[in-house]
Enzyme design. Structure first.
Site, short mmCIF file in Angstrom:
data_model
loop_
_atom_site.label_atom_id
_atom_site.label_comp_id
_atom_site.label_asym_id
_atom_site.label_seq_id
_atom_site.Cartn_x
_atom_site.Cartn_y
_atom_site.Cartn_z
N CYS A 48 29.30 39.67 51.38
CA CYS A 48 29.41 40.82 49.62
C CYS A 48 30.58 39.75 48.85
CB CYS A 48 29.29 41.93 49.82
SG CYS A 48 29.34 42.86 48.86
N CYS B 258 33.00 43.12 47.14
CA CYS B 258 33.26 43.47 48.25
C CYS B 258 34.46 42.86 48.62
CB CYS B 258 33.03 43.45 49.86
SG CYS B 258 31.21 44.63 50.06
#
Ligand SMILES: [Zn+2]
Length: 149
Positions: free
Chosen positions: A75, A78
């Site tokens: 991600c 993230c």
């Protein structure tokens, strides 16, 4: 702020090296506390890693607010937020516990919290969710979220 045991607040967490559960005096979190079994440092100047086995007990038995970054390795947002989470862990040692949970590996826990997008940041106090934010947020917003506990 709630207190237990004559004012002493504790963090309950598993040693990242030998998996033994330890109770750490929150006041001493910055003094590099060592695992009672293997003697290795508990490394509270960075986010601790939680998984399906350690999540519930850590959240329930830690007296200070716990901020958990629900993330995944693939991600991008993230990764953008990760340095802020690291900084927060360093700066709030003893006042809060900052943790990360890999949603791919800890699917049972992530599923239980109905995570709809990652990163999702959830703040817990006394074992209960008190604040949640989905999406990558800047450090000031993480501090603000933690302040809701
Ligand atoms: Zn250990």
């Amino acid at each position: 702020m709630e207190t237990t045991e004559a004012g002493t607040r504790h963090l309950t967490l598993r040693c990242q090296f030998c998996q033994t559960w330890n109770r750490v005096d929150a006041e001493r979190a910055a003094d590099r506390p060592k695992c009672g079994k293997c003697g290795k440092p508990m490394l509270l100047d960075r986010p601790i890693k939680l998984d399906d086995e350690s999540f519930a007990r850590t959240i329930a038995e830690t007296d200070v607010p716990v901020l958990v970054d629900f993330y995944a390795d693939w991600c991008g947002p993230c990764k953008m937020m990760a340095p802020f989470v690291d900084e927060l862990a360093r700066e709030t040692q003893g006042r809060a516990l900052v943790a990360k949970l890999d949603t791919d590996r800890a699917q049972r826990t992530a599923g239980g919290f109905n995570i709809r997008g990652i990163p999702t940041t959830i703040v817990f106090k006394g074992g209960k969710e008190v604040a949640r934010q989905t999406g990558a947020i800047p450090k000031a917003a993480l501090v603000q979220l933690l302040g809701k506990a």
